[in-house]
Structures are given as structure tokens and as C-alpha cells.
Design a protein around this motif. Structure first.
Motif, PDB file in Angstrom:
ATOM      1  N   UNK A 165     -46.571  42.903 -40.115  1.00  0.00           N
ATOM      2  CA  UNK A 165     -47.225  42.308 -38.645  1.00  0.00           C
ATOM      3  C   UNK A 165     -47.597  40.656 -39.859  1.00  0.00           C
ATOM      4  N   UNK A 166     -48.598  41.055 -41.273  1.00  0.00           N
ATOM      5  CA  UNK A 166     -49.545  40.666 -40.946  1.00  0.00           C
ATOM      6  C   UNK A 166     -48.682  40.065 -41.887  1.00  0.00           C
ATOM      7  N   UNK A 167     -47.634  40.182 -42.464  1.00  0.00           N
ATOM      8  CA  UNK A 167     -47.066  39.217 -43.898  1.00  0.00           C
ATOM      9  C   UNK A 167     -46.223  38.503 -42.964  1.00  0.00           C
ATOM     10  N   UNK A 168     -46.089  38.413 -41.743  1.00  0.00           N
ATOM     11  CA  UNK A 168     -44.979  37.651 -41.116  1.00  0.00           C
ATOM     12  C   UNK A 168     -46.217  36.702 -40.632  1.00  0.00           C
ATOM     13  N   UNK A 169     -47.508  37.352 -40.579  1.00  0.00           N
ATOM     14  CA  UNK A 169     -48.500  35.774 -40.069  1.00  0.00           C
ATOM     15  C   UNK A 169     -48.831  35.496 -40.841  1.00  0.00           C
ATOM     16  N   UNK A 170     -48.818  36.064 -41.794  1.00  0.00           N
ATOM     17  CA  UNK A 170     -49.285  34.879 -43.096  1.00  0.00           C
ATOM     18  C   UNK A 170     -48.457  34.027 -43.166  1.00  0.00           C
ATOM     19  N   UNK A 171     -47.223  34.595 -43.176  1.00  0.00           N
ATOM     20  CA  UNK A 171     -46.099  33.400 -43.027  1.00  0.00           C
ATOM     21  C   UNK A 171     -46.046  32.472 -42.268  1.00  0.00           C
ATOM     22  N   UNK A 172     -46.030  32.630 -40.927  1.00  0.00           N
ATOM     23  CA  UNK A 172     -46.050  31.969 -40.097  1.00  0.00           C
ATOM     24  C   UNK A 172     -47.408  30.702 -39.320  1.00  0.00           C
ATOM     25  N   UNK A 173     -48.720  31.252 -39.874  1.00  0.00           N
ATOM     26  CA  UNK A 173     -49.786  30.438 -39.879  1.00  0.00           C
ATOM     27  C   UNK A 173     -49.546  29.308 -41.287  1.00  0.00           C
ATOM     28  N   UNK A 174     -49.064  29.852 -42.570  1.00  0.00           N
ATOM     29  CA  UNK A 174     -49.556  28.705 -43.523  1.00  0.00           C
ATOM     30  C   UNK A 174     -48.041  27.693 -43.243  1.00  0.00           C
ATOM     31  N   UNK A 175     -46.508  28.250 -42.962  1.00  0.00           N
ATOM     32  CA  UNK A 175     -46.120  26.749 -42.692  1.00  0.00           C
ATOM     33  C   UNK A 175     -46.235  25.999 -41.192  1.00  0.00           C
ATOM     34  N   UNK A 176     -47.244  27.160 -39.828  1.00  0.00           N
ATOM     35  CA  UNK A 176     -47.474  25.634 -38.942  1.00  0.00           C
ATOM     36  C   UNK A 176     -48.863  25.255 -40.118  1.00  0.00           C
ATOM     37  N   UNK A 177     -49.558  25.520 -40.554  1.00  0.00           N
ATOM     38  CA  UNK A 177     -50.345  24.751 -41.249  1.00  0.00           C
ATOM     39  C   UNK A 177     -49.320  23.508 -42.173  1.00  0.00           C
ATOM     40  N   UNK A 178     -49.175  24.034 -42.867  1.00  0.00           N
ATOM     41  CA  UNK A 178     -48.462  22.783 -43.267  1.00  0.00           C
ATOM     42  C   UNK A 178     -47.626  22.074 -42.860  1.00  0.00           C
ATOM     43  N   UNK A 179     -46.832  22.547 -41.865  1.00  0.00           N
ATOM     44  CA  UNK A 179     -46.157  21.224 -41.264  1.00  0.00           C
ATOM     45  C   UNK A 179     -46.820  20.812 -40.042  1.00  0.00           C
ATOM     46  N   UNK A 180     -48.328  21.025 -39.455  1.00  0.00           N
ATOM     47  CA  UNK A 180     -48.866  20.088 -39.080  1.00  0.00           C
ATOM     48  C   UNK A 180     -49.394  19.595 -39.890  1.00  0.00           C
ATOM     49  N   UNK A 181     -50.240  19.607 -40.657  1.00  0.00           N
ATOM     50  CA  UNK A 181     -50.413  18.851 -42.001  1.00  0.00           C
ATOM     51  C   UNK A 181     -49.283  17.408 -42.723  1.00  0.00           C
ATOM     52  N   UNK A 182     -48.388  17.860 -43.062  1.00  0.00           N
ATOM     53  CA  UNK A 182     -47.538  17.373 -43.452  1.00  0.00           C
ATOM     54  C   UNK A 182     -46.950  16.171 -42.313  1.00  0.00           C
ATOM     55  N   UNK A 183     -46.959  16.311 -40.584  1.00  0.00           N
ATOM     56  CA  UNK A 183     -46.828  15.246 -39.659  1.00  0.00           C
ATOM     57  C   UNK A 183     -47.746  14.786 -39.584  1.00  0.00           C
ATOM     58  N   UNK A 184     -48.729  15.235 -39.904  1.00  0.00           N
ATOM     59  CA  UNK A 184     -49.851  14.389 -39.530  1.00  0.00           C
ATOM     60  C   UNK A 184     -49.850  12.633 -40.460  1.00  0.00           C
ATOM     61  N   UNK A 185     -50.087  13.618 -42.082  1.00  0.00           N
ATOM     62  CA  UNK A 185     -49.322  12.461 -43.242  1.00  0.00           C
ATOM     63  C   UNK A 185     -49.212  11.005 -42.910  1.00  0.00           C
ATOM     64  N   UNK A 186     -47.915  11.762 -42.473  1.00  0.00           N
ATOM     65  CA  UNK A 186     -46.580  11.168 -41.921  1.00  0.00           C
ATOM     66  C   UNK A 186     -46.900  10.142 -40.742  1.00  0.00           C
ATOM     67  N   UNK A 187     -47.528  10.383 -39.857  1.00  0.00           N
ATOM     68  CA  UNK A 187     -47.786   9.735 -38.969  1.00  0.00           C
ATOM     69  C   UNK A 187     -48.916   8.435 -38.748  1.00  0.00           C
TER      70      UNK A 187
END
Length: 330
Positions: free
Chosen positions: A240-262
């Protein structure tokens, strides 16, 4: 009376620093994602079957290799060729359009990986979610192909929108009345295209958020049931913890990348702030490399491959030291 927008230029030293940082981010991201690709390709060469997670990681890393290359081209084009006082060049628009396409494909693949984690880790009690989880596990390859098909459809729409905005069309608009207003209208067309191309990210984003929420709820209920077993190792909790770390990290990186592009679009086409656009591109390039490092640290097979490679390098260094010492002793 229209007022001209001031053009913010950057120094030569800032351009060199930006290009150096871009090359470093490209090198880190390329090595991390290429490592994931090579480990899985080597298993295929050795005729070892890849599981669903390995296939998703392989496709995701290949997409990110393409993404890193586009971001490096974007950095070089911005620093060396694109002038802030001029309209966006056709080459620069092409690079940004391809980046949006690759980023969207990456999101589709990450959503599929998230659904796979949910089906493998979460223990459902109701019939319908249990049936869905079983279907995802059994038909993951078909789901991956459907996701790639939707990505191809979105790619075709984005490319159609890009080629419909040909340079001749923009030139004809500007020749009608060569004013700053018409120039801003021509530049704003690309901002609308950015929104149009990223509209295809809504379905995988929803799937990603729903599956992430299910994982978080499952983790909370699992921890409540395991309170009486404090001190005992729980593989399900660790998964559970490994999967959530993957999801939270991907979500954080994706939001940061999308906001920077926007944010980079109005900085580029309205305020002509090249320094701000450079910061945004640096943030966008850090996301694929950072998440690839998290994937390597959280995946058991990739971790073992890193340890094997480090051990091999250390043994090679010891052998070289022995060969250097032996001639002196003789």
C-alpha cells in the motif's frame, strides 16, 4: 491606443546556465528511464516473461525518453533561436505540441499502472469492484492498448489543430492590419490550442484520481484492522505504502509540470518574459527524471538491478587497483 508589451531579455550567462541545467536534467532523466527500459528489454532477451507492471513501466519509460528529448530541444530553441519580440516560430510551436502529446500519453500509461496497483493491492468486499479488479488484472494488456488507441486519437486531433494553424494563415492575418492587437491574437491562438490538446487528459486524470482515492481509503481501513498486530511485518501494508508513494509522487510531478507549462504560455506570448519561461521549462524537465528515480527505488526488480550494477562497478575498481599495485610489488 495600444501600448506595446515590454520585452524581458536575459543575459548571456543566464542562457548558458539554463542550457547547462537543461543538459544535466536531460542526462539524469535519460539515464534513469533508459535504465528501466534496458532492464526490461534484457529480460525479454533472456526470454523471461514480463508481468503487467513491467510492461507498463517499459512503455512509460519509452514515452519519457521521448519527452526528455523534446524538453531539451525546447530549451535549445528557446535560448538560442526564439526571440521574444517575434511571434512564436513554427518550430517552437511544433516542439510544444509534441511535448503535449507525449505528456498526455505518459498520463494515460500512468493511469493504467495506477489501476493495476489498485486491482493487485486493494481487497474489495463488494461484488462489482471485485469483478472490475479481476477484469483489470486479466485484461490489462487490452486496457493498455485501448489507452494507447485513445492517445493516438488525441494525437491526431492535436496534429490536425497544429497544421490548421499554418504560418501562412498567421501571416495573412497580420497583413490585414499590422498592429500589436493582431499580433497578440495570433499568439493567443496557440494558448487556445494548448487547452484543446490537453482536454484529452481529463479521462486519465479522473481514472488516476479515483484509483488513488481507492488506494488511500484501502490503506486507512487496512491500518485500522492491523492495530492489534503492532510490530509484525505486513506485506500488504508495505505494498500500500509503495503504491501510494508512486501515486503521490507522480501526481505531484504531473501537477507541477502541467502548471509550469500552463504558466509558460502567457509568459511567452503575452509578457515576453524569457527568464520566466526558462524557469518553467526547468521545472517541466525535472518531473520525468525525478519520478523515474522514485520508480527505480520503489521497484524490487529495478532495485536489485541497481545493486548488481553497483557491485559490478565496485568489483571492477578493486581489480584495477590490484593490477596497479602488482607491477610495483614485482
Amino acid at each position: 491606443m495600444l501600448t506595446l508589451t515590454p520585452v524581458f531579455t536575459v543575459s548571456y550567462e543566464a542562457k548558458i546556465s539554463f542550457l547547462f541545467l537543461s543538459v544535466m536534467e536531460f542526462a539524469v532523466g535519460f539515464l534513469a528511464n533508459a535504465f528501466i527500459v534496458l532492464v526490461n528489454v534484457w529480460d525479454v532477451v533472456k526470454k523471461q516473461p514480463l508481468n503487467n507492471c513491467d510492461i507498463a513501466l517499459l512503455c512509460l519509460s519509452i514515452t519519457r525518453l521521448f519527452l526528455q528529448g523534446l524538453l531539451l530541444l525546447d530549451a535549445v530553441q528557446l535560448a538560442c533561436f526564439q526571440q521574444m519580440k517575434d511571434p512564436l516560430s513554427h518550430n517552437y510551436q511544433a516542439i510544444l505540441t509534441l511535448w503535449m502529446i507525449a505528456n498526455q500519453v505518459s498520463l494515460w500509461l500512468a493511469a493504467c499502472l495506477c489501476l493495476l496497483y489498485c486491482s493487485k493491492i486493494v481487497r474489495f468486499s463488494h461484488t462489482f469492484p471485485l469483478h472490475v479488479a479481476s477484469c483489470v488484472s486479466r485484461r490489462f494488456l487490452q486496457m493498455l492498448l485501448v489507452a494507447l488507441l485513445f492517445s493516438c486519437i488525441c494525437t491526431a486531433l492535436c496534429l490536425w489543430d497544429f497544421f490548421s494553424r499554418s504560418p501562412s494563415t498567421v501571416t495573412s492575418i497580420l497583413h490585414v492590419n499590422n498592429t500589436e492587437f493582431n499580433l497578440q491574437i495570433a499568439k493567443l491562438n496557440f494558448f487556445y490550442s494548448f487547452i484543446f490538446c490537453n482536454a484529452g487528459s481529463v479521462p486519465p486524470s479522473l481514472a488516476f484520481l479515483v484509483s488513488s482515492g481507492v488506494l488511500v481509503i484501502s490503506l486507512g481501513s487496512h491500518m485500522r484492522t492491523m492495530k492489534s498486530h503492532i510490530g509484525s511485518s505486513d506485506p500488504s501494508l508495505e505494498a500500500h505504502i509503495r503504491a501510494i508513494i508512486f501515486l503521490v509522487s507522480f501526481l505531484g510531478f504531473y501537477v507541477m509540470s502541467f502548471c509550469a507549462a500552463l504558466i509558460s504560455i502567457p509568459l511567452l506570448v503575452l509578457w515576453h518574459n524569457k527568464g520566466g519561461v526558462m524557469v518553467c521549462i526547468g521545472m517541466m524537465a525535472a518531473c520525468p527524471s525525478g519520478h523515474a528515480a522514485i520508480l527505480i527505488s520503489g521497484n524490487a526488480k529495478l532495485r536489485r538491478s541497481v545493486e548488481t550494477m553497483v557491485f559490478w562497478l565496485q568489483s571492477r575498481q578493486k581489480v584495477r587497483r590490484v593490477h596497479k599495485v602488482l607491477p610495483r610489488t614485482l
